[in-house]
Motif scaffolding. Structure first.
Motif, short mmCIF file in Angstrom:
data_model
loop_
_atom_site.label_atom_id
_atom_site.label_comp_id
_atom_site.label_asym_id
_atom_site.label_seq_id
_atom_site.Cartn_x
_atom_site.Cartn_y
_atom_site.Cartn_z
N VAL B 278 0.86 -1.18 0.00
CA VAL B 278 0.00 0.00 0.00
C VAL B 278 0.90 1.24 0.00
O VAL B 278 1.93 1.25 0.68
CB VAL B 278 -0.88 -0.02 1.26
CG1 VAL B 278 -1.57 1.30 1.50
CG2 VAL B 278 -1.89 -1.16 1.19
N GLU B 279 0.54 2.25 -0.73
CA GLU B 279 1.21 3.54 -0.61
C GLU B 279 1.01 3.98 0.84
O GLU B 279 -0.12 4.10 1.30
CB GLU B 279 0.60 4.55 -1.59
CG GLU B 279 1.26 5.91 -1.61
CD GLU B 279 2.72 5.87 -2.05
OE1 GLU B 279 3.15 4.90 -2.71
OE2 GLU B 279 3.45 6.82 -1.69
N PRO B 280 2.11 4.14 1.58
CA PRO B 280 1.97 4.28 3.04
C PRO B 280 1.07 5.46 3.43
O PRO B 280 1.14 6.53 2.81
CB PRO B 280 3.41 4.52 3.50
CG PRO B 280 4.25 3.91 2.43
CD PRO B 280 3.50 4.12 1.15
N GLN B 358 -11.11 5.93 4.68
CA GLN B 358 -9.97 5.00 4.72
C GLN B 358 -10.00 4.07 3.51
O GLN B 358 -8.97 3.78 2.90
CB GLN B 358 -9.96 4.17 6.00
CG GLN B 358 -8.75 3.21 6.04
CD GLN B 358 -8.81 2.19 7.16
OE1 GLN B 358 -8.84 2.56 8.34
NE2 GLN B 358 -8.83 0.91 6.80
N SER B 359 -11.19 3.60 3.17
CA SER B 359 -11.29 2.72 2.00
C SER B 359 -10.73 3.41 0.77
O SER B 359 -9.94 2.83 0.00
CB SER B 359 -12.75 2.34 1.75
OG SER B 359 -13.24 1.51 2.79
N VAL B 360 -11.13 4.67 0.59
CA VAL B 360 -10.72 5.41 -0.61
C VAL B 360 -9.22 5.70 -0.57
O VAL B 360 -8.54 5.76 -1.61
CB VAL B 360 -11.54 6.71 -0.72
CG1 VAL B 360 -11.02 7.58 -1.84
CG2 VAL B 360 -13.02 6.37 -0.93
N ALA B 361 -8.68 5.86 0.64
CA ALA B 361 -7.27 6.28 0.77
C ALA B 361 -6.29 5.19 0.35
O ALA B 361 -5.13 5.48 0.06
CB ALA B 361 -7.00 6.68 2.23
N ILE B 362 -6.75 3.95 0.32
CA ILE B 362 -5.81 2.85 0.07
C ILE B 362 -5.50 2.76 -1.42
O ILE B 362 -6.40 2.52 -2.24
CB ILE B 362 -6.39 1.51 0.59
CG1 ILE B 362 -6.72 1.63 2.07
CG2 ILE B 362 -5.40 0.38 0.36
CD1 ILE B 362 -7.43 0.41 2.64
N ARG B 363 -4.23 2.99 -1.75
CA ARG B 363 -3.77 2.91 -3.14
C ARG B 363 -2.58 1.97 -3.20
O ARG B 363 -1.90 1.75 -2.21
CB ARG B 363 -3.32 4.30 -3.64
CG ARG B 363 -4.41 5.36 -3.60
CD ARG B 363 -5.52 4.98 -4.56
NE ARG B 363 -6.70 5.83 -4.41
CZ ARG B 363 -7.14 6.63 -5.37
NH1 ARG B 363 -6.48 6.74 -6.53
NH2 ARG B 363 -8.24 7.34 -5.19
N ALA B 364 -2.36 1.43 -4.38
CA ALA B 364 -1.19 0.56 -4.55
C ALA B 364 0.08 1.38 -4.37
O ALA B 364 0.14 2.56 -4.74
CB ALA B 364 -1.20 -0.08 -5.92
N ARG B 365 1.09 0.77 -3.81
CA ARG B 365 2.34 1.47 -3.55
C ARG B 365 3.06 1.76 -4.87
O ARG B 365 3.13 0.91 -5.76
CB ARG B 365 3.22 0.60 -2.66
CG ARG B 365 4.48 1.32 -2.21
CD ARG B 365 5.28 0.48 -1.23
NE ARG B 365 6.46 1.21 -0.79
CZ ARG B 365 6.65 1.63 0.45
NH1 ARG B 365 5.76 1.37 1.39
NH2 ARG B 365 7.75 2.30 0.77
N LYS B 366 3.59 2.96 -4.94
CA LYS B 366 4.35 3.35 -6.14
C LYS B 366 5.46 2.33 -6.40
O LYS B 366 6.15 1.92 -5.47
CB LYS B 366 4.94 4.74 -5.95
CG LYS B 366 3.90 5.85 -5.98
CD LYS B 366 4.53 7.23 -5.83
CE LYS B 366 3.46 8.31 -5.70
NZ LYS B 366 2.72 8.24 -4.41
N GLY B 367 5.61 1.96 -7.64
CA GLY B 367 6.62 0.96 -7.97
C GLY B 367 6.12 -0.45 -7.81
O GLY B 367 6.79 -1.42 -8.16
#
Lengths: 582, 582
Positions: B278-280, B358-367
């Protein structure tokens, strides 16, 4: 289709109608003329019930416990479709007292004759009831019988034949004891280290009804858990009219308790035991052990202005369980009207002699004696002991505590999977010369085994059950042993240690009763004989649910090569999965 | 043998020794060089335990609940031999988050991929853990997970590879809610007419430990039933040293409750969700739904002279369940020393926005972004509703309440037993134009079905979960949906009714997180995309145990023709018995 019908000539239609009529008439006639098919459809469920006013999960059949009574005539075929809706739990149903001649795979004994029936599955039992009399059915899997999965089987004589005794009415009454803990909870305690005994039952039930004193519970119980005003636990009441003879088919499926049964102010004439006619004898107290059935005749000759107590109480144990009550309701008194008396108390719990004497008193009815073979081909002596194996408290036979195998014997033997159970034969006896049955023994050589006794087909086998002291000083319990697939001749009962030289000389070979369940009394012995003439694998075990669970049983095989093709419905567990095609 | 050894020449003996050495060295080397086999032997039992001080039957694995943590490295093969010693109950274990590529028959989902495991049987699961991360295992049969049969799976990166974040220590913590009634009792209530809801859980457990207030129980409980001094229910305490970074793998396997999790005085940096980086982002409260796993990093930078509360509390329901407590123990304080503070309270139960955010905030980590396909081949809209079917209260999807079939789909499809489940395809959507999701609907056309969605192999499928009002006015619940056999891209969340024209334009196709479990918030919608690239049959269901039990699920099939030969170990129930040879 309708267009075709309309174009048919009237004569063809008439002929078809006639043919149909003949066909329908033939259908109607068949069942009257010969053995019928009795078809039952059952659904098994967990449900909340309050048989003794305490609400707990029980297993019901079509919403009831006890389940529906199976009514049939001799030589009928009974088909029971059992749908298992027990969530995540399996089941198997044993037809107690039915010999399953030719259908050993439908005996319903998990681990012996079938794999358990899985949730969602429908298992079809199909068997012939070849003898008239009073039988039972119940779960034969784990300790599931205690959850309420049981009922009566009543097999009548064929049309035109009559019993050797007369009666006006016929009633079935099952006696049970009842625990508030689930069979899961009980079984976990019994197999724990240290051993946690479930204790004495909370109540005795007569035909599924009893009464636990909710207000005396400590700690107190909420009314939605225990409520003595709940109509579900109103006492069982059976209505009679004065001056008639009632056949009461009394059976016991207790988990633990030996019982005495009595009807206030009325004598009982015992006429049947385990499906066999008994030379009539009169009792005030009927002693009955788990797995036994009796028919008694009761003549309603008492003051008809009141009702009478029917009571049952624990014997053989100094139990805390209060007596079970029911009402003999003389019409037209109200069925719920309490008798004006205090319920009479039963016999003393430790009056072994009276119980012993009843056992001895039971003889085959004159004119209905099946004579036993004069001699036997094999004698197996089974010492009933208690011991510890791997830290667990166990019951055992000749110091071998019995384990049920994972692949049922019937498949293991027919499909050549002999590695699935021990091939070391179990012992034929015990150290007769040196074993003192009256003291606590240090049975350090105790083992567990799932080995079986292999009997010569059509041989005659004598079994001597020898009771002994438990692991508690000065204590020996009553064990009712039940044999599947056979009736046996009860040759004798004795006190103390069986004498293999002299006691057989006193065997009753003249008019022994045939039974399928027989008690061995404290510190005593019981001997019986049977013909190993029913191809299959058959359980023989103490009918006390916890005792069999703790190892008090054996298995007999005879004529496995004569057993027909096994139905695939009994398979699916253990190594029988290797029989799957893909 | 020993005589033979003595006669051997020394040179032969030396050669044999050398050969043995090479063999042993080769054995040691293989596991280091490449993927290893992780072999576990488990025995499942019912045992009395007191996880929250109240004594009840739970299911243990090798004596424990939670069960042992499975530790493996990416691409290892995990073998778990499960021996079922659950008396009369079956089981099946699902490896939650493991995609089972090539082994769809070991997904452990009863009715989908296997028959239940029978008592006495040992079932061998064997599968590859192909991705690093935090996963779970738990019973997937009836409501058995609630009896305590669950644990953690932790898959590390291969040697030499490292995570995109640094930490010093690694801990697994499972959050659960806990009922005092057995799963049998709960299930009977839920399937009764009238419906008997089990109610809110009695306590929340952190890594299997909680605390029910025994003395406040009404009616009072005996000390052998509930005892707050029982060391079995001492609070979970995890010891840390100051100035270090801890990776806490927090997962939820609640039966019912949505939770917030917090550590007094410490921020948490979310770095992993369901096995994906997760993108921290930093939180004080971590919202977590049943079936989800998160890794958070916690830096121990607080006053080391004391301990700190770890708390979890129910959100989304106005629950009576008290918060669950544990202790973050700063070494060298005693692990059982209570923090000097009052446990901080969590967020308001009805603060939907914070959870939505919080649900919306979760994105895949860069890279570490896996890009989703730009378009989908099929869109299935699943309306989450409640209704009554045949008098029972049910959850449903598009007004179809799901029933698990008796013959598992995998066998039904591979062995051509299509008659075992409905062949009427389930609906692709609902009456979008006319359905008001904000009011109680009279869903009179509700049905039950075990039909499946058949997906084109390698097609891209969009799922839109549409939440709606329950049968209670102004009420919509949070449902965490879990997909077996796949990870999916979370494309978006919305409030109110999903707009099929405009909402897809806002999908996040840039850096969506991949997950296997995703919540749909009250009155909201959630959209995700997945590739149907894993031949097999896969459950997709609300992870609330009672909701799935009451019909809140569907089944997907893809590429069944590519599924290899099924092991016979998964068979034995329903129509698979017809596959038996005899």
């Amino acid at each position: 289709m309708s267009a075709y019908h309309l174009s048919e000539s009237k004569s063809i239609a008439m002929m078809k109608l006639l043919a149909l009529c003949f066909f329908v008439i033939s259908l109607i006639n068949i069942p009257i003329a010969e053995a019928r098919i009795r078809h039952y459809k059952w659904e098994l469920k967990y449900e909340y019930k309050s048989p003794d006013c305490y609400k707990k999960l029980v297993i019901t059949i079509n919403g009831r416990t006890p389940g529906p009574t199976i009514l049939a005539q001799q030589n009928d075929t009974v088909i029971v479709e059992v749908k298992n809706s027990l969530l995540t739990a399996n089941t198997a149903i044993h037809w107690h007292g039915i010999r399953q001649i030719g259908t050993p795979w439908f005996d319903g004994t998990e681990g012996f004759t079938q794999c358990p029936i899985l949730p969602g599955d429908t298992f079809v039992y199909k068997f012939v009831v070849d003898r008239p009399g009073t039988y039972l059915y119940h779960a034969h899997y784990g300790m599931q019988r205690e959850d309420g999965l049981f009922g009566s089987i009543r097999v009548a004589l064929p049309d035109g034949e009559s019993e050797p005794f007369a009666y006006n009415y016929d009633r079935s009454i099952i006696l049970t004891d009842w625990y508030h803990k689930s069979s899961f909870e009980q079984a976990v305690g019994l197999s724990s280290i240290p051993f946690q005994w479930v204790g004495e039952p909370q109540s005795l039930l007569i035909q599924g009804k009893g009464r636990f004193n909710c207000s005396a519970a400590n700690p107190p119980m909420k009314a939605d858990v225990c409520n003595n005003t709940n109509p579900e636990c109103s006492l069982y009441s059976t209505t009679v009219v004065p001056g008639k003879t009632y056949r009461l088919r009394i059976s016991s499926l207790t988990a633990l308790s030996a019982l005495s049964f009595q009807i206030e102010g009325h004598n009982m004439t015992v006429v049947e035991a385990d499906g066999h006619y008994v030379e009539p004898f009169v009792v005030k107290n009927l002693f009955i052990y788990s797995g036994e059935t009796y028919s008694v005749l009761v003549y309603t000759d008492q003051d008809p202005a009141r009702n009478y107590w029917v009571t049952t109480n624990v014997v053989s144990r100094n139990a805390t369980t209060p007596p079970g009550l029911a009402v003999l309701n003389y019409y037209p008194n109200h069925p719920r009207r309490s008798p004006p008396t205090i319920p009479p108390s039963g016999p003393m719990w430790n009056d072994v002699d009276s119980r012993f004497n009843q056992s001895v008193a039971i003889r085959a009815r004159k004119g209905h004696v099946y004579s036993p073979p004069a001699t036997s081909d094999r004698v197996i002596v089974l010492l009933n002991t208690q011991n510890r194996v791997n830290g667990k408290t166990r019951w055992s036979v000749n110091n071998v505590s019995y384990d049920i195998p994972h692949t049922p014997y019937l498949m293991a033997l027919k499909e050549n999977l002999l590695h699935t159970f021990s091939q070391t034969p179990p012992p034929e006896g015990y150290d007769f010369a040196n074993y003192d049955i009256k003291v606590v023994q240090n049975n350090t050589n105790a083992t567990t085994s799932d080995a079986i006794y292999r009997l010569q087909l059509n041989s005659t086998v004598d079994i001597v059950l020898q009771n002994a002291n438990t692991m508690n000083p000065n204590n020996s319990e009553t064990h009712p042993w039940h044999l599947h697939g056979h009736d046996f001749w009860v040759l004798g009962y004795g006190k103390g240690k069986f004498d293999p030289i002299n006691d057989p000389k006193k065997y009753n070979l003249v008019d022994p009763i045939m039974k399928n369940t027989v008690p061995v009394h404290p510190f005593g012995w019981t001997a019986f004989r049977f013909k190993a003439d029913n191809p299959g694998v058959w359980a023989f075990h103490c009918h006390i649910e916890s005792h069999f669970f703790m190892g008090m049983g054996v298995a007999f095989e005879e004529g496995i090569e004569r057993v027909g093709k096994l139905p695939s419905s009994i398979m699916g567990c253990g190594e029988t999965k290797h029989l799957l095609k893909p």
